[in-house]
Design a protein around this motif. Structure first.
Motif, PDB file in Angstrom:
ATOM      1  N   LYS A  18     -41.026  33.062  50.348  1.00  0.00           N
ATOM      2  CA  LYS A  18     -40.858  32.165  49.207  1.00  0.00           C
ATOM      3  C   LYS A  18     -40.661  32.925  47.890  1.00  0.00           C
ATOM      4  CE  LYS A  18     -43.947  28.702  51.303  1.00  0.00           C
ATOM      5  NZ  LYS A  18     -45.122  27.816  51.084  1.00  0.00           N
ATOM      6  N   ALA A  19     -39.885  33.973  47.942  1.00  0.00           N
ATOM      7  CA  ALA A  19     -39.676  34.779  46.740  1.00  0.00           C
ATOM      8  C   ALA A  19     -38.286  35.394  46.760  1.00  0.00           C
ATOM      9  CB  ALA A  19     -40.734  35.876  46.623  1.00  0.00           C
ATOM     10  N   MET A  20     -37.803  35.666  45.536  1.00  0.00           N
ATOM     11  CA  MET A  20     -36.580  36.439  45.337  1.00  0.00           C
ATOM     12  C   MET A  20     -36.970  37.746  44.646  1.00  0.00           C
ATOM     13  SD  MET A  20     -33.276  35.730  42.875  1.00  0.00           S
ATOM     14  CE  MET A  20     -34.317  35.932  41.418  1.00  0.00           C
ATOM     15  N   TYR A  21     -36.436  38.851  45.125  1.00  0.00           N
ATOM     16  CA  TYR A  21     -36.729  40.157  44.555  1.00  0.00           C
ATOM     17  C   TYR A  21     -35.438  40.739  43.970  1.00  0.00           C
ATOM     18  CZ  TYR A  21     -41.109  39.896  47.161  1.00  0.00           C
ATOM     19  OH  TYR A  21     -42.329  39.504  47.656  1.00  0.00           O
ATOM     20  N   VAL A  22     -35.593  41.425  42.847  1.00  0.00           N
ATOM     21  CA  VAL A  22     -34.470  42.097  42.193  1.00  0.00           C
ATOM     22  C   VAL A  22     -34.812  43.582  42.088  1.00  0.00           C
ATOM     23  CG1 VAL A  22     -32.983  42.189  40.165  1.00  0.00           C
ATOM     24  CG2 VAL A  22     -33.955  39.996  40.884  1.00  0.00           C
ATOM     25  N   TYR A  23     -33.903  44.425  42.592  1.00  0.00           N
ATOM     26  CA  TYR A  23     -34.153  45.863  42.630  1.00  0.00           C
ATOM     27  C   TYR A  23     -33.052  46.600  41.868  1.00  0.00           C
ATOM     28  CZ  TYR A  23     -37.114  44.384  46.523  1.00  0.00           C
ATOM     29  OH  TYR A  23     -38.039  43.742  47.303  1.00  0.00           O
ATOM     30  N   ASP A  24     -33.458  47.684  41.255  1.00  0.00           N
ATOM     31  CA  ASP A  24     -32.513  48.575  40.574  1.00  0.00           C
ATOM     32  C   ASP A  24     -31.972  49.563  41.603  1.00  0.00           C
ATOM     33  OD1 ASP A  24     -31.266  50.631  39.102  1.00  0.00           O
ATOM     34  OD2 ASP A  24     -32.457  50.138  37.334  1.00  0.00           O
ATOM     35  N   ALA A  25     -30.676  49.452  41.901  1.00  0.00           N
ATOM     36  CA  ALA A  25     -30.078  50.293  42.947  1.00  0.00           C
ATOM     37  C   ALA A  25     -30.123  51.768  42.581  1.00  0.00           C
ATOM     38  CB  ALA A  25     -28.633  49.856  43.195  1.00  0.00           C
ATOM     39  N   SER A  26     -29.941  52.082  41.318  1.00  0.00           N
ATOM     40  CA  SER A  26     -29.964  53.482  40.904  1.00  0.00           C
ATOM     41  C   SER A  26     -31.343  54.100  41.115  1.00  0.00           C
ATOM     42  CB  SER A  26     -29.549  53.593  39.430  1.00  0.00           C
ATOM     43  OG  SER A  26     -29.611  54.928  38.990  1.00  0.00           O
ATOM     44  N   LYS A  27     -32.385  53.371  40.786  1.00  0.00           N
ATOM     45  CA  LYS A  27     -33.738  53.894  40.964  1.00  0.00           C
ATOM     46  C   LYS A  27     -34.110  53.979  42.445  1.00  0.00           C
ATOM     47  CE  LYS A  27     -35.461  52.419  36.453  1.00  0.00           C
ATOM     48  NZ  LYS A  27     -36.469  51.611  35.719  1.00  0.00           N
ATOM     49  N   LEU A  28     -33.556  53.068  43.228  1.00  0.00           N
ATOM     50  CA  LEU A  28     -33.808  53.149  44.666  1.00  0.00           C
ATOM     51  C   LEU A  28     -33.234  54.442  45.244  1.00  0.00           C
ATOM     52  CD1 LEU A  28     -33.171  49.517  45.998  1.00  0.00           C
ATOM     53  CD2 LEU A  28     -35.294  50.829  46.181  1.00  0.00           C
ATOM     54  N   MET A  29     -32.025  54.783  44.848  1.00  0.00           N
ATOM     55  CA  MET A  29     -31.396  55.979  45.395  1.00  0.00           C
ATOM     56  C   MET A  29     -31.992  57.253  44.812  1.00  0.00           C
ATOM     57  SD  MET A  29     -27.372  54.940  45.905  1.00  0.00           S
ATOM     58  CE  MET A  29     -27.130  54.141  44.323  1.00  0.00           C
ATOM     59  N   ASN A  30     -32.563  57.135  43.608  1.00  0.00           N
ATOM     60  CA  ASN A  30     -33.238  58.295  43.012  1.00  0.00           C
ATOM     61  C   ASN A  30     -34.717  58.374  43.379  1.00  0.00           C
ATOM     62  OD1 ASN A  30     -30.893  59.155  41.702  1.00  0.00           O
ATOM     63  ND2 ASN A  30     -31.281  57.818  39.940  1.00  0.00           N
ATOM     64  N   LYS A  31     -35.166  57.418  44.241  1.00  0.00           N
ATOM     65  CA  LYS A  31     -36.552  57.392  44.722  1.00  0.00           C
ATOM     66  C   LYS A  31     -37.565  57.256  43.582  1.00  0.00           C
ATOM     67  CE  LYS A  31     -35.578  60.031  48.931  1.00  0.00           C
ATOM     68  NZ  LYS A  31     -34.121  59.916  48.781  1.00  0.00           N
ATOM     69  N   ALA A  32     -37.175  56.491  42.565  1.00  0.00           N
ATOM     70  CA  ALA A  32     -38.105  56.215  41.459  1.00  0.00           C
ATOM     71  C   ALA A  32     -39.095  55.139  41.891  1.00  0.00           C
ATOM     72  CB  ALA A  32     -37.333  55.760  40.222  1.00  0.00           C
ATOM     73  N   PRO A  33     -40.357  55.226  41.467  1.00  0.00           N
ATOM     74  CA  PRO A  33     -41.359  54.244  41.923  1.00  0.00           C
ATOM     75  C   PRO A  33     -41.178  52.853  41.322  1.00  0.00           C
ATOM     76  CG  PRO A  33     -42.312  55.766  40.342  1.00  0.00           C
ATOM     77  CD  PRO A  33     -40.951  56.284  40.637  1.00  0.00           C
ATOM     78  N   ASP A  34     -40.545  52.743  40.151  1.00  0.00           N
ATOM     79  CA  ASP A  34     -40.394  51.450  39.482  1.00  0.00           C
ATOM     80  C   ASP A  34     -39.021  50.845  39.773  1.00  0.00           C
ATOM     81  OD1 ASP A  34     -39.137  53.504  38.150  1.00  0.00           O
ATOM     82  OD2 ASP A  34     -39.442  52.632  36.163  1.00  0.00           O
ATOM     83  N   TYR A  35     -38.630  50.835  41.046  1.00  0.00           N
ATOM     84  CA  TYR A  35     -37.316  50.318  41.406  1.00  0.00           C
ATOM     85  C   TYR A  35     -37.231  48.799  41.343  1.00  0.00           C
ATOM     86  CZ  TYR A  35     -39.818  49.861  45.847  1.00  0.00           C
ATOM     87  OH  TYR A  35     -40.738  49.557  46.815  1.00  0.00           O
ATOM     88  N   GLN A  36     -38.376  48.100  41.400  1.00  0.00           N
ATOM     89  CA  GLN A  36     -38.342  46.634  41.356  1.00  0.00           C
ATOM     90  C   GLN A  36     -38.225  46.171  39.909  1.00  0.00           C
ATOM     91  OE1 GLN A  36     -40.988  44.347  43.962  1.00  0.00           O
ATOM     92  NE2 GLN A  36     -41.561  43.085  42.198  1.00  0.00           N
ATOM     93  N   VAL A  37     -37.237  45.298  39.655  1.00  0.00           N
ATOM     94  CA  VAL A  37     -37.002  44.792  38.305  1.00  0.00           C
ATOM     95  C   VAL A  37     -37.839  43.551  38.035  1.00  0.00           C
ATOM     96  CG1 VAL A  37     -35.249  43.897  36.710  1.00  0.00           C
ATOM     97  CG2 VAL A  37     -34.669  45.747  38.307  1.00  0.00           C
ATOM     98  N   CYS A  38     -37.809  42.590  38.948  1.00  0.00           N
ATOM     99  CA  CYS A  38     -38.584  41.363  38.777  1.00  0.00           C
ATOM    100  C   CYS A  38     -38.673  40.644  40.119  1.00  0.00           C
ATOM    101  CB  CYS A  38     -37.968  40.450  37.717  1.00  0.00           C
ATOM    102  SG  CYS A  38     -36.271  39.933  38.090  1.00  0.00           S
TER     103      CYS A  38
END
Length: 583
Positions: A92-112
């Motif tokens: 019951k949720a929608m997640y938004v992720y930053d693709a650049s941070k995901l590929m750079n393995k940054a911990p704050d990849y989730q936007v909202c």
């Protein structure tokens, strides 16, 4: 043919067209289990690894997530270079992720996230193609919500909730009108207007009673959309135009079982792909005028039907397909690729069911055939062109504009300046000053002399100018001749008359002709005569001085001939002198 594959039971989404190299996002699909019955959820991003000829893709990023995906989108309109990845999940949720941070393995990849804000699982979603911060979500119980990811505290309700009591199977934003989107629920298609915050139209086929389960907008015509049915009793798709919504424009029939997924090529409105439960993936031309010619190609069949697919945004010849056998495949519409093997899939199933009897030879599907389109895709056409024209002009065009641009290309500034000077001289006209300037600017003596001779044509007295250039100026020649000309000796008129009478009786014509000397005039000056000066005087047109020099050198016949050309007065004078000397 298949060009790449990876063992994933996942929803797929291509990276935006501005991202290079192209990536493919794979999110573990909800309501699908692999042979190992693994219930974990993972979002992976793969590099296509096009440089290698094998079927393997390179893993660029991987992250474990709390829930599996019903829908996955990758939008390139976000603030980041690689865009944002949107996922509709079963919790019951929608997640938004930053693709650049995901590929750079940054911990704050989730936007909202919208956890706790939906009444049921997010079954479908669509990103606005013109406003990056808006995304539409469809959930259970006919719930349709539009979110502004910059302000999740204020969800946008597009209109009155439908009392159909069914799951929303598909939502899709219009590609050309930012405030229009459509949703499908319980076989009905509803078109919403966010500005009016109401539904403006409900589409349903009352004739064939086709139950629409998916929707996609025509990328070329804003008012046209395609509805497809996953019901096995009505396994077809219909093209509708909102301007004539009383009936469909066209029905695409070719599948034997319900259509699960559709994808319309943004780069070519004549290419549409449908995946159905009959294990077929067909390529259509929905704009074909003749019935029966809508199917222009078919993907290879591997005895497994597909539940999700996405058309490549950067390379429109590639299509990513997810099948229920736990394989994500990438096909090429251009016919290149390699036939895949299915023995690995079969061995995985055998390992998951120990003790069961398995056939000695793994079953193989039909021999895959390359996709052969009847017509070349539109992206093969020239999108822009240029051609050089006379005078350094460049004509250019592109398919985004209806006009042809004409530009002046300057490669040699000095050449352009000389051309401008020539055009100015021709328009005035001021030829003599132009030739004089060219002669003064010439570096080579030969070029300087050439421009001087050309300029002489436009002088007030071209002949005198030519003589000056040849070194025979009237003034100079006159200066040389004047000291040599002496006063003519006097004579008695009566004596001259008597001499003329005697000459007429005593000298015969033959004797007179024999007595005339033969004179050859030369230009060069010599000490023994003035023949050179006579020639120079003739060249500059000074006949009077030439006559005087002829008399001085006692070549009277030449003096008479020249005097006849100079005028009657000079001829009379020379005539008298001639008879004076010959008397």
């Amino acid at each position: 043919m298949k060009v790449k594959e990876v063992s994933e039971t996942a929803n797929v989404a291509w990276s935006p067209s501005d991202v290079y190299p192209a990536y493919l996002a794979c999110g573990t699909s909800a309501q699908q289990l692999d042979a190992s019955f693994n219930t974990s959820s993972t979002l992976r991003i793969y590099d296509l690894n096009i440089g290698q000829t094998n079927l393997d893709m390179k893993l660029a990023a991987s992250v474990e997530l709390p829930a599996r995906f019903h829908a996955l989108k990758w939008s390139g309109l976000g603030g980041e270079r690689t865009g944002l990845i949107y996922g509709g999940c079963e919790n019951k949720a929608m997640y938004v992720y930053d693709a650049s941070k995901l590929m750079n393995k940054a911990p704050d990849y989730q936007v909202c996230t919208t956890e706790g804000l939906h009444s049921g699982p997010v079954l479908t979603l669509s990103c606005n193609y013109m406003k990056a911060n808006f995304v539409a979500c469809g959930s259970s119980d006919s719930e349709v919500t539009v979110w502004d990811i910059t302000n999740l505290s204020a969800p946008i309700i597009p209109g009155k909730k439908l009392s159909l009591g069914a799951n929303v199977s598909c939502v899709e934003f219009n590609r050309q009108v930012e405030h229009i989107f459509a949703s499908t629920c319980a076989g009905h298609c509803v078109v919403w207007d966010l500005r009016k915050q109401t539904s403006i139209m409900t589409i349903s086929d009352t004739v064939s009673r086709m139950k629409a389960s998916s929707i996609i907008w025509n990328p070329s015509v804003a008012t046209q959309l395609l509805l497809a049915s996953d019901d096995d009793t009505t396994p077809w798709a219909q093209v509708w135009d909102l301007r004539y919504a009383t009936s469909s424009l066209k029905t695409l029939e070719g599948h034997q079982r319900g259509i699960v997924k559709t994808a319309w090529c943004v780069h070519d409105g004549n290419l549409l792909i449908t995946a159905a439960k009959d294990n077929k993936i067909c390529v259509w031309n929905p704009n074909a005028t003749e019935r029966g010619l809508e199917i222009v190609g078919e993907f290879p069949s591997y005895n497994q039907w597909c539940f999700d697919m996405d058309w490549g945004q950067r390379d429109p010849s590639l299509v990513a397909v997810s099948s229920v056998d736990g394989c994500v495949s990438i096909y090429s519409l251009l016919g290149s690729g390699q036939p895949p093997t299915q023995s690995d899939k079969f061995s995985q199933i055998a390992d998951s069911f120990p003790g069961m009897e398995m056939p000695a030879v793994a079953p193989q599907g039909a021999t895959p055939q390359p996709i052969r389109l009847r017509n070349p895709p539109k992206w093969f056409a020239r999108t822009a062109g240029a051609s050089f024209a006379f005078g350094g002009r460049l004509l250019s065009w592109n398919n985004q504009s209806k006009s042809v641009e004409i530009a002046q290309v300057v490669t040699e500034q000095a050449l352009v300046e000389r051309s401008i000077q020539l055009e100015a001289a021709l328009s005035q006209p001021h030829f003599a000053p132009f030739c004089q300037a060219k002669a003064e600017a010439a570096f080579q003596p030969s070029d300087q002399i050439l421009w001087q001779y050309i300029g002489a044509n436009f002088d007030s007295s071209p002949r005198n100018k030519y003589m000056e250039l040849l070194g025979y100026s009237p003034t100079q020649v006159s200066t040389k001749i004047h000291p040599l000309i002496s006063e003519t000796e006097g004579f008695n008129a009566e004596f001259l008359a008597d001499k003329m009478a005697d000459l007429a009786t005593n000298v015969s014509e033959t004797e007179a002709e024999a007595s005339l000397p033969i004179i050859q005039l030369e230009v060069e000056e010599k000490e023994e005569n003035n023949h050179g000066l006579i020639t120079q005087a003739l060249l500059v047109g000074d006949l009077e001085s030439a006559v005087e020099l002829c008399i001085k050198d006692r070549i009277h016949p030449h003096a008479l001939i020249l005097a006849a050309q100079a005028g009657p007065e000079l001829f009379a004078k020379v005539y008298i002198i001639y008879w004076y000397y010959f008397s």
